[in-house]
Design a protein around this motif. Sequence first.
Motif, PDB file in Angstrom:
ATOM      1  N   PHE A  77      25.650  32.618  27.032  1.00  0.00           N
ATOM      2  CA  PHE A  77      25.130  32.180  28.321  1.00  0.00           C
ATOM      3  C   PHE A  77      26.284  31.512  29.068  1.00  0.00           C
ATOM      4  N   CYS A  78      26.790  32.194  30.060  1.00  0.00           N
ATOM      5  CA  CYS A  78      27.912  31.696  30.855  1.00  0.00           C
ATOM      6  C   CYS A  78      27.419  31.284  32.237  1.00  0.00           C
ATOM      7  N   HIS A  79      27.860  30.140  32.678  1.00  0.00           N
ATOM      8  CA  HIS A  79      27.560  29.682  34.039  1.00  0.00           C
ATOM      9  C   HIS A  79      28.823  29.830  34.873  1.00  0.00           C
ATOM     10  N   PHE A  80      28.707  30.488  35.992  1.00  0.00           N
ATOM     11  CA  PHE A  80      29.850  30.793  36.851  1.00  0.00           C
ATOM     12  C   PHE A  80      29.825  29.861  38.064  1.00  0.00           C
ATOM     13  N   GLY A  81      30.863  29.028  38.180  1.00  0.00           N
ATOM     14  CA  GLY A  81      30.909  28.076  39.284  1.00  0.00           C
ATOM     15  C   GLY A  81      29.825  27.026  39.187  1.00  0.00           C
ATOM     16  N   LYS A  82      29.483  26.594  37.992  1.00  0.00           N
ATOM     17  CA  LYS A  82      28.432  25.592  37.806  1.00  0.00           C
ATOM     18  C   LYS A  82      28.907  24.205  38.223  1.00  0.00           C
ATOM     19  N   TYR A  83      30.111  23.844  37.813  1.00  0.00           N
ATOM     20  CA  TYR A  83      30.640  22.510  38.101  1.00  0.00           C
ATOM     21  C   TYR A  83      31.740  22.511  39.158  1.00  0.00           C
ATOM     22  N   ARG A  84      32.350  23.669  39.402  1.00  0.00           N
ATOM     23  CA  ARG A  84      33.456  23.756  40.345  1.00  0.00           C
ATOM     24  C   ARG A  84      33.240  24.941  41.273  1.00  0.00           C
ATOM     25  N   ASN A  85      33.872  24.888  42.438  1.00  0.00           N
ATOM     26  CA  ASN A  85      33.781  25.974  43.399  1.00  0.00           C
ATOM     27  C   ASN A  85      34.752  27.081  42.987  1.00  0.00           C
ATOM     28  N   ILE A  86      34.374  27.846  41.961  1.00  0.00           N
ATOM     29  CA  ILE A  86      35.176  28.941  41.430  1.00  0.00           C
ATOM     30  C   ILE A  86      34.257  30.120  41.146  1.00  0.00           C
ATOM     31  N   GLU A  87      34.846  31.307  40.963  1.00  0.00           N
ATOM     32  CA  GLU A  87      34.021  32.503  40.770  1.00  0.00           C
ATOM     33  C   GLU A  87      33.837  32.873  39.301  1.00  0.00           C
ATOM     34  N   THR A 108      39.937  33.202  39.216  1.00  0.00           N
ATOM     35  CA  THR A 108      39.437  34.383  39.917  1.00  0.00           C
ATOM     36  C   THR A 108      39.473  35.567  38.961  1.00  0.00           C
ATOM     37  N   TRP A 109      38.584  36.516  39.185  1.00  0.00           N
ATOM     38  CA  TRP A 109      38.541  37.689  38.314  1.00  0.00           C
ATOM     39  C   TRP A 109      39.785  38.554  38.489  1.00  0.00           C
ATOM     40  N   ALA A 110      40.262  38.671  39.711  1.00  0.00           N
ATOM     41  CA  ALA A 110      41.434  39.515  39.954  1.00  0.00           C
ATOM     42  C   ALA A 110      42.735  38.824  39.569  1.00  0.00           C
ATOM     43  N   GLY A 111      42.792  37.513  39.732  1.00  0.00           N
ATOM     44  CA  GLY A 111      44.036  36.811  39.474  1.00  0.00           C
ATOM     45  C   GLY A 111      44.218  36.375  38.040  1.00  0.00           C
ATOM     46  N   GLU A 112      43.146  35.899  37.418  1.00  0.00           N
ATOM     47  CA  GLU A 112      43.249  35.331  36.075  1.00  0.00           C
ATOM     48  C   GLU A 112      42.407  36.076  35.046  1.00  0.00           C
ATOM     49  N   GLY A 113      41.354  36.742  35.510  1.00  0.00           N
ATOM     50  CA  GLY A 113      40.545  37.550  34.611  1.00  0.00           C
ATOM     51  C   GLY A 113      39.441  36.802  33.902  1.00  0.00           C
ATOM     52  N   GLY A 114      39.279  35.521  34.211  1.00  0.00           N
ATOM     53  CA  GLY A 114      38.247  34.716  33.574  1.00  0.00           C
ATOM     54  C   GLY A 114      38.487  33.249  33.824  1.00  0.00           C
ATOM     55  N   GLY A 115      37.646  32.415  33.230  1.00  0.00           N
ATOM     56  CA  GLY A 115      37.742  30.980  33.430  1.00  0.00           C
ATOM     57  C   GLY A 115      38.079  30.244  32.153  1.00  0.00           C
ATOM     58  N   VAL A 116      37.191  29.356  31.726  1.00  0.00           N
ATOM     59  CA  VAL A 116      37.484  28.508  30.576  1.00  0.00           C
ATOM     60  C   VAL A 116      37.727  29.317  29.304  1.00  0.00           C
ATOM     61  N   LEU A 117      37.069  30.450  29.151  1.00  0.00           N
ATOM     62  CA  LEU A 117      37.258  31.261  27.946  1.00  0.00           C
ATOM     63  C   LEU A 117      38.639  31.888  27.882  1.00  0.00           C
ATOM     64  N   LEU A 118      39.183  32.256  29.030  1.00  0.00           N
ATOM     65  CA  LEU A 118      40.448  32.987  29.043  1.00  0.00           C
ATOM     66  C   LEU A 118      41.645  32.088  29.315  1.00  0.00           C
TER      67      LEU A 118
END
Length: 389
Positions: free
Chosen positions: A207-217, A173-183
Amino acid sequence: MDQVRFGIIGIGNMGTSHAKQLLRDIRGARLTAVCDSNPERLRWAKENLPESVRTFSDANAFFVSRAMDAVLIATPHYDHPTLAVQAFESDYHVLIEKPAGVYTKAVRDMNLAAAKSGRKFGIMYNQRTNPLYAKLRDLVLSGELGEIRRTNWIITNWYRSQSYYDSGGWRATWAGEGGGVLLNQDPHQLDLWQWTTGMMPARVRAFCHFGKYRNIEVEDDVTAYVEYENGATGLFVTTIGEAPGTNRFELSGDNGKIVAEDGKLTFWRLRVPEPKFNAEYTGGFGQPECWKCDIPVGEGEGPQHRGILQNFTDAVLRDEPLLAPGEEGILGLTLSNAMHLSAWTSDWVGLPLNEDLFYAKLQEKIKSSTYRKSTGPAGGKLLDVSGTH
């Protein structure tokens, strides 16, 4: 001083691991305090750590206690810079878990506080202890590869299932973790990308895909193209949604190419540098003679976290050089911030990064995030989520 007293703030997965290593593996180090706002983690500490290790539920009390000489920060990403600044202002040496933070504005403030304090500052970039990447850095910076022309890192073996993300509301989540695979997963590779080459890009298009493979933001699939000042180009490809994945780092230069993959380092070395061959060859079709060289790198992946802890301890005790200075954490984070900003604006992002624009865009993401932080130093509880990958 003949021993460094360590206090750990955040004793979840990684904090617990660091505590155990400090108790048994690190010469000249002693664990004397831990801090966490989670009662369950404090209960674990009281039941499993020596009685001499003091426990704290409040960060302010922890810093005021003077129970340690150095603070190891293993809390949520957002809290790393905030707590580090407080530690420096309290006259402690500081070692932080990766990443350095979520946005470079806060990390820059942390670096300034470190410089002002005059204390030792390190970051847990344990992959720098891996002999594979140490040898790669040596080959590149010594000039063996010649001038770099291209970098290409495919790092797609970070597979994570939906159940992984469902295990904690803060995850991805953006508020909890601040990013996904990059962070979460890629801070080590983003650090090694620039550390082994000694180069930061001049501009980034991602080119970043958000929630492409998983139900995440947040992002779970990224392809980034970069350009360097010397005209070289680079590609960084990562995802959590592919199986089986690949971890292949390839660098091309005037003298050939080097590939790091499967724990091996292979150097396809040209007998004559390509620019010289091109200037002198008159035969039309043809190319420089090339030798395939298997570069010896030693066994295993190196001492990893233990190596960083030992190096940091030795730096405090004997002023030995830090393998992973904390100030360098801003470099890898700049790359991930630039990739996010490029994706958000659908445009090139030049470096130095427009930190104010990135921060403003991040705040927009946080406002719409599904996660709401509770109380803590930077709005989040003192729980170790930074090292769980």
